[in-house]
Design an enzyme around this catalytic site. Structure first.
Site, PDB file in Angstrom:
ATOM      1  CE1 TYR A  54      -2.929  -3.114   0.505  1.00  0.00           C
ATOM      2  CE2 TYR A  54      -3.476  -2.340   2.698  1.00  0.00           C
ATOM      3  CZ  TYR A  54      -3.634  -3.257   1.690  1.00  0.00           C
ATOM      4  OH  TYR A  54      -4.497  -4.307   1.858  1.00  0.00           O
ATOM      5  CG  LEU A 191     -19.277  -1.969   2.893  1.00  0.00           C
ATOM      6  CD1 LEU A 191     -19.210  -0.540   3.417  1.00  0.00           C
ATOM      7  CD2 LEU A 191     -20.586  -2.625   3.294  1.00  0.00           C
ATOM      8  CB  ILE A 228     -10.526  -4.331   7.583  1.00  0.00           C
ATOM      9  CG1 ILE A 228     -10.357  -5.391   6.469  1.00  0.00           C
ATOM     10  CG2 ILE A 228      -9.898  -4.833   8.869  1.00  0.00           C
ATOM     11  CD1 ILE A 228      -8.894  -5.607   6.090  1.00  0.00           C
ATOM     12  CE  LYS A 230     -11.055   2.254   0.434  1.00  0.00           C
ATOM     13  NZ  LYS A 230     -11.506   3.177  -0.667  1.00  0.00           N
ATOM     14  CB  SER A 231     -14.763   5.372   4.449  1.00  0.00           C
ATOM     15  OG  SER A 231     -15.296   6.602   3.966  1.00  0.00           O
ATOM     16  CG  ASN A 240     -18.113   2.150   7.349  1.00  0.00           C
ATOM     17  OD1 ASN A 240     -19.295   2.070   6.989  1.00  0.00           O
ATOM     18  ND2 ASN A 240     -17.139   2.451   6.506  1.00  0.00           N
TER      19      ASN A 240
END
Length: 262
Positions: A54, A191, A228, A230-231, A240
């Site tokens: 990442y 999601l 887990i 993510k946003s 979340n």
């Protein structure tokens, strides 16, 4: 904002406690990553997931320091690229420097390497765990057969297998098989693969006064699957984690499970 004590956890080997809701950081980098991770920690997350691939470990480390939280209060996961197999010790040392910590709570092989490296990399992870550089070690994107190879070769199962998981990908037999081997399941992209406009999800969400996304995340918890999301949006980051004011009953869980058969 939920009380961090409300967040359930799974127990990993060696007395390691892993919060069941974590904060995913792919593909955020730089200021975006630092701001998002800090927002997550301020919202009550105590589990952050990163990886060498990442290229944001230093950003995660900076957010951890800026949060002011004691290191032991935050569960930190990072991962080894398959292409880095054979350099495990130097790669983990580099990750620790970037994160600004003496250890990670969980270190995973990001994707299974081929051939003999599948087992040799796992042996190295166990060695580095025993040296105290990682509190627990596991894998990501491994098949059940590959997990069995590791167990057969070393007698030790991965603490965790982090795999893509969502209602559409629900596989009760795989979940049961991994648990029989003592492997905790951690789901990513919960999601991304989900049609949040599906009537099953919108109907259950309306019944509880929550969003379909919250229903999907709560469904993971009902199955005791670590998740887990993510946003980068602070409001969504908070939403979340806002999963503990409601629960799904067995019939609702079964309806969501059924989305995998469509």
């Amino acid at each position: 904002m939920p009380d961090v004590r409300e967040i359930p956890a799974v127990q990993l080997p060696g007395g390691v406690t892993m919060p069941m809701v974590g904060f995913g950081t792919w593909p955020m980098r730089g200021h975006t990553a630092r701001r998002a991770v800090l927002s997550a920690l301020q919202a009550g997350y105590r589990h952050v997931d990163t990886a060498t691939m990442y290229a944001n470990e230093a950003d995660v480390g900076e957010a951890l320091r800026d949060s002011g939280l004691p290191r032991h209060e935050v569960f930190v996961t990072t991962k080894l690229r398959a292409s880095e197999v054979g350099r495990e010790r130097s790669v983990l040392s580099s990750s620790l420097r970037a994160l600004g910590t003496d250890y990670v709570d969980l270190w995973l092989v990001h994707w299974p390497p081929s051939g003999r490296a599948l087992v040799s990399s796992w042996q190295e992870l166990l060695s580095l765990r025993d040296d105290g550089m990682a509190r627990a070690v596991g894998v990501s994107n491994y098949s059940l057969a590959q997990v069995d190879q590791l167990i057969a070769a070393t007698g030790e199962a991965p603490a965790v297998n982090q795999i893509r998981w969502s209602p559409r990908r629900h596989d009760q037999a795989l979940l049961r098989s991994l648990r029989e081997r003592g492997v905790a399941v951690e789901g990513y992209s919960p999601l991304k693969d989900t049609n949040l406009a599906d009537p099953v999800l919108t109907g259950i969400a309306a019944a509880h006064g929550v969003t379909p996304a919250q229903v999907v995340l709560r469904w993971h918890i009902e199955h005791e699957i670590v998740v887990i999301p993510k946003s980068a949006d602070p409001r969504r980051i908070e939403a979340n984690l806002d999963l503990f004011g409601f629960a799904l009953d067995p019939a609702e869980v079964a309806r969501i499970d059924g989305l995998a058969a469509r």
